[in-house]
Design a protein around this motif. Structure first.
Motif, mmCIF file in Angstrom:
data_model
loop_
_atom_site.group_PDB
_atom_site.id
_atom_site.type_symbol
_atom_site.label_atom_id
_atom_site.label_comp_id
_atom_site.label_asym_id
_atom_site.label_seq_id
_atom_site.Cartn_x
_atom_site.Cartn_y
_atom_site.Cartn_z
ATOM 1 N N GLN A 40 22.570 -35.953 12.753
ATOM 2 C CA GLN A 40 22.319 -37.299 12.246
ATOM 3 C C GLN A 40 21.944 -37.269 10.767
ATOM 4 O O GLN A 40 22.391 -38.119 9.998
ATOM 5 C CB GLN A 40 21.221 -37.991 13.047
ATOM 6 N N GLU A 41 21.134 -36.297 10.381
ATOM 7 C CA GLU A 41 20.703 -36.219 8.986
ATOM 8 C C GLU A 41 21.818 -35.690 8.085
ATOM 9 O O GLU A 41 22.015 -36.181 6.987
ATOM 10 C CB GLU A 41 19.465 -35.332 8.863
ATOM 11 N N HIS A 44 25.151 -38.109 8.855
ATOM 12 C CA HIS A 44 24.844 -39.541 8.905
ATOM 13 C C HIS A 44 25.696 -40.251 9.965
ATOM 14 O O HIS A 44 26.415 -41.195 9.676
ATOM 15 C CB HIS A 44 25.035 -40.192 7.531
ATOM 16 N N SER A 46 25.902 -41.903 14.077
ATOM 17 C CA SER A 46 25.074 -42.653 15.022
ATOM 18 C C SER A 46 24.492 -41.701 16.064
ATOM 19 O O SER A 46 24.938 -40.565 16.208
ATOM 20 C CB SER A 46 25.912 -43.727 15.719
#
Length: 105
Positions: A40-41, A44, A46
């Protein structure tokens, strides 16, 4: 007996029920949380995409580990077969040596 543990994965609480120890289940959950958070980081994506990509990555790791384990099993079997053959050969040589020594008496 099944253990029940609640843990947070990517900010969501999940209750896991398994026969494994709570400590083991915490390690599993922490691994999934770590992998999903990294995705996620870094990318980016969902939470759903991170979950799917994490599942794909972990499945890839699992299949590679299973293949490596199978290769090790095959290699170990080869070594055991070679050791068994060497033991049989050594036994035969001892028998021949004993027979030769008996003939010289």
């Amino acid at each position: 007996m099944a253990n029940r543990i609640t843990m947070s994965i990517c900010g969501e609480d999940y209750t896991l029920v398994a026969d494994e120890s709570a400590a083991y289940m915490e390690k599993v959950g922490a691994l999934v949380d770590e992998k999903m958070t990294q995705l996620q980081e870094g990318a980016h994506v969902s939470r759903i995409d991170a979950a799917v990509l994490t599942a794909v990555n972990l499945a890839d790791e699992l299949l590679k580990a299973q293949e490596a384990a199978e290769n090790l099993r095959r290699q170990l079997k080869t070594y055991l077969d070679e050791a068994s053959q060497a033991k049989a050969e050594a036994s035969e040589l001892k028998r021949q040596l004993f027979k030769a020594q008996q003939g010289h008496k």
